[in-house]
Design a protein around this motif. Structure first.
Motif, PDB file in Angstrom:
ATOM      1  N   GLN A 153      19.576  41.676  32.157  1.00 45.65           N
ATOM      2  CA  GLN A 153      20.690  42.469  32.659  1.00 45.65           C
ATOM      3  C   GLN A 153      22.028  41.872  32.228  1.00 45.65           C
ATOM      4  O   GLN A 153      22.273  40.685  32.415  1.00 45.65           O
ATOM      5  CB  GLN A 153      20.641  42.534  34.190  1.00 45.65           C
ATOM      6  N   LEU A 154      22.885  42.678  31.625  1.00 47.65           N
ATOM      7  CA  LEU A 154      24.236  42.255  31.263  1.00 47.65           C
ATOM      8  C   LEU A 154      25.153  42.488  32.451  1.00 47.65           C
ATOM      9  O   LEU A 154      25.168  43.585  33.033  1.00 47.65           O
ATOM     10  CB  LEU A 154      24.736  43.039  30.045  1.00 47.65           C
ATOM     11  N   TYR A 155      25.909  41.466  32.791  1.00 39.56           N
ATOM     12  CA  TYR A 155      26.763  41.561  33.987  1.00 39.56           C
ATOM     13  C   TYR A 155      28.168  41.063  33.665  1.00 39.56           C
ATOM     14  O   TYR A 155      28.346  40.001  33.069  1.00 39.56           O
ATOM     15  CB  TYR A 155      26.171  40.730  35.132  1.00 39.56           C
ATOM     16  N   VAL A 156      29.158  41.865  34.057  1.00 40.23           N
ATOM     17  CA  VAL A 156      30.567  41.506  33.885  1.00 40.23           C
ATOM     18  C   VAL A 156      31.170  41.331  35.275  1.00 40.23           C
ATOM     19  O   VAL A 156      31.286  42.311  36.025  1.00 40.23           O
ATOM     20  CB  VAL A 156      31.341  42.582  33.108  1.00 40.23           C
ATOM     21  N   PRO A 157      31.537  40.115  35.672  1.00 40.92           N
ATOM     22  CA  PRO A 157      32.155  39.919  36.988  1.00 40.92           C
ATOM     23  C   PRO A 157      33.486  40.658  37.089  1.00 40.92           C
ATOM     24  O   PRO A 157      34.173  40.887  36.083  1.00 40.92           O
ATOM     25  CB  PRO A 157      32.346  38.396  37.066  1.00 40.92           C
ATOM     26  N   GLY A 158      33.844  41.021  38.309  1.00 36.69           N
ATOM     27  CA  GLY A 158      35.092  41.734  38.510  1.00 36.69           C
ATOM     28  C   GLY A 158      36.305  40.911  38.145  1.00 36.69           C
ATOM     29  O   GLY A 158      37.300  41.443  37.621  1.00 36.69           O
ATOM     30  N   PHE A 159      36.244  39.589  38.380  1.00 33.18           N
ATOM     31  CA  PHE A 159      37.406  38.763  38.054  1.00 33.18           C
ATOM     32  C   PHE A 159      37.584  38.602  36.546  1.00 33.18           C
ATOM     33  O   PHE A 159      38.707  38.409  36.075  1.00 33.18           O
ATOM     34  CB  PHE A 159      37.297  37.391  38.739  1.00 33.18           C
ATOM     35  N   VAL A 160      36.500  38.699  35.779  1.00 36.47           N
ATOM     36  CA  VAL A 160      36.628  38.716  34.317  1.00 36.47           C
ATOM     37  C   VAL A 160      37.276  40.015  33.859  1.00 36.47           C
ATOM     38  O   VAL A 160      38.150  40.030  32.979  1.00 36.47           O
ATOM     39  CB  VAL A 160      35.248  38.536  33.663  1.00 36.47           C
ATOM     40  N   LEU A 161      36.880  41.128  34.476  1.00 32.71           N
ATOM     41  CA  LEU A 161      37.492  42.412  34.145  1.00 32.71           C
ATOM     42  C   LEU A 161      38.976  42.428  34.524  1.00 32.71           C
ATOM     43  O   LEU A 161      39.813  42.968  33.783  1.00 32.71           O
ATOM     44  CB  LEU A 161      36.742  43.529  34.868  1.00 32.71           C
ATOM     45  N   ASP A 162      39.310  41.824  35.654  1.00 30.62           N
ATOM     46  CA  ASP A 162      40.720  41.742  36.054  1.00 30.62           C
ATOM     47  C   ASP A 162      41.528  40.903  35.066  1.00 30.62           C
ATOM     48  O   ASP A 162      42.685  41.232  34.763  1.00 30.62           O
ATOM     49  CB  ASP A 162      40.828  41.152  37.463  1.00 30.62           C
ATOM     50  N   GLU A 163      40.933  39.813  34.576  1.00 36.11           N
ATOM     51  CA  GLU A 163      41.629  38.991  33.589  1.00 36.11           C
ATOM     52  C   GLU A 163      41.833  39.756  32.283  1.00 36.11           C
ATOM     53  O   GLU A 163      42.893  39.659  31.647  1.00 36.11           O
ATOM     54  CB  GLU A 163      40.837  37.710  33.329  1.00 36.11           C
ATOM     55  N   LEU A 164      40.848  40.536  31.879  1.00 34.20           N
ATOM     56  CA  LEU A 164      41.002  41.366  30.688  1.00 34.20           C
ATOM     57  C   LEU A 164      42.130  42.373  30.857  1.00 34.20           C
ATOM     58  O   LEU A 164      42.942  42.585  29.943  1.00 34.20           O
ATOM     59  CB  LEU A 164      39.695  42.104  30.402  1.00 34.20           C
ATOM     60  N   GLN A 165      42.197  42.991  32.028  1.00 33.17           N
ATOM     61  CA  GLN A 165      43.261  43.964  32.270  1.00 33.17           C
ATOM     62  C   GLN A 165      44.631  43.286  32.291  1.00 33.17           C
ATOM     63  O   GLN A 165      45.618  43.838  31.797  1.00 33.17           O
ATOM     64  CB  GLN A 165      43.000  44.679  33.591  1.00 33.17           C
ATOM     65  N   TYR A 166      44.687  42.071  32.840  1.00 34.66           N
ATOM     66  CA  TYR A 166      45.951  41.327  32.857  1.00 34.66           C
ATOM     67  C   TYR A 166      46.400  41.000  31.433  1.00 34.66           C
ATOM     68  O   TYR A 166      47.593  41.101  31.098  1.00 34.66           O
ATOM     69  CB  TYR A 166      45.773  40.052  33.682  1.00 34.66           C
ATOM     70  N   ILE A 167      45.444  40.609  30.581  1.00 36.00           N
ATOM     71  CA  ILE A 167      45.782  40.318  29.183  1.00 36.00           C
ATOM     72  C   ILE A 167      46.229  41.591  28.463  1.00 36.00           C
ATOM     73  O   ILE A 167      47.160  41.581  27.664  1.00 36.00           O
ATOM     74  CB  ILE A 167      44.585  39.672  28.472  1.00 36.00           C
ATOM     75  N   ALA A 168      45.550  42.715  28.764  1.00 38.32           N
ATOM     76  CA  ALA A 168      45.905  43.976  28.116  1.00 38.32           C
ATOM     77  C   ALA A 168      47.285  44.474  28.531  1.00 38.32           C
ATOM     78  O   ALA A 168      47.904  45.249  27.790  1.00 38.32           O
ATOM     79  CB  ALA A 168      44.851  45.034  28.434  1.00 38.32           C
ATOM     80  N   ASP A 169      47.778  44.053  29.694  1.00 41.39           N
ATOM     81  CA  ASP A 169      49.106  44.456  30.164  1.00 41.39           C
ATOM     82  C   ASP A 169      50.176  43.419  29.841  1.00 41.39           C
ATOM     83  O   ASP A 169      51.304  43.520  30.341  1.00 41.39           O
ATOM     84  CB  ASP A 169      49.077  44.693  31.674  1.00 41.39           C
ATOM     85  N   SER A 170      49.837  42.412  29.028  1.00 41.86           N
ATOM     86  CA  SER A 170      50.782  41.345  28.723  1.00 41.86           C
ATOM     87  C   SER A 170      51.950  41.865  27.893  1.00 41.86           C
ATOM     88  O   SER A 170      51.853  42.854  27.154  1.00 41.86           O
ATOM     89  CB  SER A 170      50.061  40.219  27.966  1.00 41.86           C
ATOM     90  N   HIS A 171      53.108  41.179  28.019  1.00 39.73           N
ATOM     91  CA  HIS A 171      54.280  41.536  27.221  1.00 39.73           C
ATOM     92  C   HIS A 171      54.141  41.056  25.784  1.00 39.73           C
ATOM     93  O   HIS A 171      54.801  41.587  24.887  1.00 39.73           O
ATOM     94  CB  HIS A 171      55.539  40.935  27.856  1.00 39.73           C
ATOM     95  N   ASP A 172      53.287  40.065  25.562  1.00 41.49           N
ATOM     96  CA  ASP A 172      53.041  39.572  24.212  1.00 41.49           C
ATOM     97  C   ASP A 172      52.162  40.581  23.466  1.00 41.49           C
ATOM     98  O   ASP A 172      51.071  40.935  23.931  1.00 41.49           O
ATOM     99  CB  ASP A 172      52.359  38.206  24.278  1.00 41.49           C
ATOM    100  N   SER A 173      52.619  41.042  22.329  1.00 37.40           N
ATOM    101  CA  SER A 173      51.888  42.081  21.590  1.00 37.40           C
ATOM    102  C   SER A 173      50.512  41.601  21.137  1.00 37.40           C
ATOM    103  O   SER A 173      49.543  42.363  21.163  1.00 37.40           O
ATOM    104  CB  SER A 173      52.702  42.540  20.382  1.00 37.40           C
TER     105      SER A 173
END
Length: 396
Positions: A207-227
Motif C-alpha cells: 500500500q502506498l501512503y502519503v501522510p497528511g503532513f507531507v501533503l501539507d508541506e508540498l502545498q506550502y512549497i507550491a505556494d512559495s514566493h520563490d519561483s
C-alpha cells in the motif's frame, strides 16, 4: 454443459462471514421498516393536518385520511425504513471490520494498555457517577452524562498509558513491530518524480501512503514566493495526481498514530513508520540515516539508480561523444546514458566527435562512479605551457 459448469465454478461462494453480514443487514432493514412503519399513521395525520391548515387556513376533515387503507399508509414508510436501516447496517458492519482489522494488527502490549486504560477510567469516574445519582435530573440526561464521563475518563487513561509505553512492564523486551508492507512517501521523493515510473514497473509492492503532513508541506512549497520552489511543489502535486489515478494511494488515514509534537516532518515520518511497521521511500540522505538508526527500513531511489548502473571494467571499449573540455590539459569529458561521467585523456581534440574510448580506471565515489579512459589508437599528446622567451639584456 462444460461451459455452464465452468461458469458455475467461477462464481465465488458466499462464506460464513458473508452470510453473517447479510443476516445483520436484513435485521437492520427489518428494524428500520418496523420503526418507520409504526410511526407512519401518526406522521401522515400530522402532515395532513399541517398541509391542510397551511393551504385551507382551517383544520381539514379527517375523512379522506381515515378511509385510506392501513397498508397504503404503512408501506411507503416501511420501504423507506428498510432502505435506511440496510444502509445503516452496511456502514455499521464496515466500521466493525475496520476496528477488527486494526485490533488484529495491534500487539499484545497495546491491547493490555487499552484494557487497563478503560478499567482505570471506570474507577476514576466512580465518584462523579455517585454524585450524578444524587442529583435530581431526568433519567435520559443522567444516562447521557454518565456515558460521556465514562468515555472521557477512559480515553484520558488510555492516552496517559500510551504516553508511558516505554516504561510499562508489559512493553519491556518488546519484539520489533511486524512489517505491514505499507510504503510511506517522503516529500523529496514525490517532488523528484521518479517514484511514479518505479511504481509503474511493479518493483514497489504494498500500500502506498502519503501522510497528511507531507501533503501539507508540498502545498506550502507550491505556494512559495520563490519561483523555483513553487515549481517543485507543483510538480510534486502533479505527480501525486497521476499516482492517485493509476495506483491505490492512501492519504491522511493513519496520521493519528504520529501526532504533531513540533519535531518536524522527518521525525514525524519516522514515528509514523515505526507505528505502522512501514517502509519509507525517499532520496533524502539525512532522513535515511535517522530512520536506519531507529530500525526503520528505508528504500532509497538514489541507491536503486546506482545499483542499476552498468558495471564497466578496465580495458573495455566505450563509444562516447566528447562534449566539453576537462579540468586538466588535453582532457575531454563525456557522459554515458545513465549520467556517469567519463574523463578521456587526449580527448580535447575530439570535442563534438563520437570516438572509441578504452577504459583505464574506474573510481567509485559516494555520488557514483567516475570513469577514466583514453581514445583508442591515438598516441599520447603532451600539452605543456610555453615559457616566455627571456629578452636579451641591453647595455646601458
Amino acid at each position: 454443459m462444460a461451459g455452464s459448469k465452468l461458469k458455475l465454478q467461477n462464481i465465488p461462494s458466499v462464506g460464513t462471514k458473508g452470510r453473517v453480514h447479510l443476516i445483520a443487514i436484513v435485521i437492520f432493514a427489518l428494524v428500520g421498516a418496523g420503526v418507520l412503519g409504526a410511526v407512519a399513521p401518526a406522521t401522515l395525520e400530522w402532515l395532513y393536518l399541517y398541509i391542510g391548515q397551511l393551504i385551507l387556513k382551517a383544520e381539514p376533515a379527517k375523512t379522506a385520511l381515515t378511509m385510506m387503507p392501513m397498508a397504503v399508509k404503512v408501506a411507503p414508510f416501511a420501504l423507506l425504513g428498510a432502505i435506511l436501516g440496510g444502509n445503516i447496517g452496511i456502514r455499521f458492519l464496515q466500521s466493525l471490520d475496520r476496528i477488527g482489522m486494526r485490533w488484529d494488527k495491534m500487539e499484545a502490549g497495546d491491547k493490555v494498555t487499552f484494557f487497563f486504560g478503560i478499567f482505570a477510567g471506570l474507577i476514576a469516574s466512580v465518584p462523579l457517577l455517585l454524585m450524578f445519582q444524587a442529583l435530581d435530573i431526568p433519567p435520559v440526561y443522567r444516562a447521557v452524562l454518565i456515558g460521556a464521563v465514562i468515555l472521557g475518563f477512559s480515553a484520558l487513561s488510555v492516552y496517559a498509558l500510551q504516553s508511558m509505553a516505554e516504561i510499562l512492564p508489559w512493553n519491556r523486551n518488546r519484539a520489533p513491530r511486524v512489517r505491514s508492507g505499507i510504503k510511506l512517501l517522503d516529500t523529496n521523493v514525490i517532488i523528484d518524480g521518479r517514484i511514479y515510473d518505479v511504481c509503474k514497473t511493479g518493483f514497489i509492492d504494498g500500500q502506498l501512503y502519503v501522510p497528511g503532513f507531507v501533503l501539507d508541506e508540498l502545498q506550502y512549497i507550491a505556494d512559495s514566493h520563490d519561483s523555483l520552489r513553487r515549481q517543485r511543489g507543483r510538480r510534486g502535486l502533479e505527480v501525486l495526481r497521476h499516482m492517485q489515478a493509476d495506483f491505490e494511494l492512501e492519504v491522511r488515514t493513519h496520521d493519528r498514530l504520529a501526532p504533531d509534537q513540533g519535531d518536524g516532518v522527518d521525525a514525524r515520518l519516522v514515528r509514523l513508520a515505526k507505528s505502522l511497521g512501514a517502509d519509507i521511500v525517499t532520496n533524502d540522505f539525512n532522513l535515511r540515516r535517522v530512520a536506519e538508526l531507529q530500525d526503520v527500513r528505508v528504500l532509497s531511489l538514489n541507491d536503486l539508480s546506482l545499483a542499476l548502473r552498468s558495471n564497466i571494467l578496465p580495458q573495455e571499449t566505450l563509444e562516447l561523444t566528447i562534449i566539453r573540455e576537462g579540468s586538466q590539459a588535453g582532457q575531454g569529458i563525456g557522459y554515458l546514458e545513465d549520467g556517469t561521467m567519463v574523463v578521456v585523456e587526449n580527448g580535447r581534440a575530439h570535442i563534438g566527435e563520437t570516438v572509441e574510448v578504452i577504459v583505464t580506471q574506474v573510481h567509485q565515489t559516494e555520488r557514483g562512479k567516475m570513469i577514466f579512459g583514453e581514445v583508442e589508437g591515438q598516441d599520447e599528446v603532451r600539452y605543456e605551457r610555453r615559457r616566455p622567451t627571456p629578452r636579451p639584456r641591453t647595455s646601458a
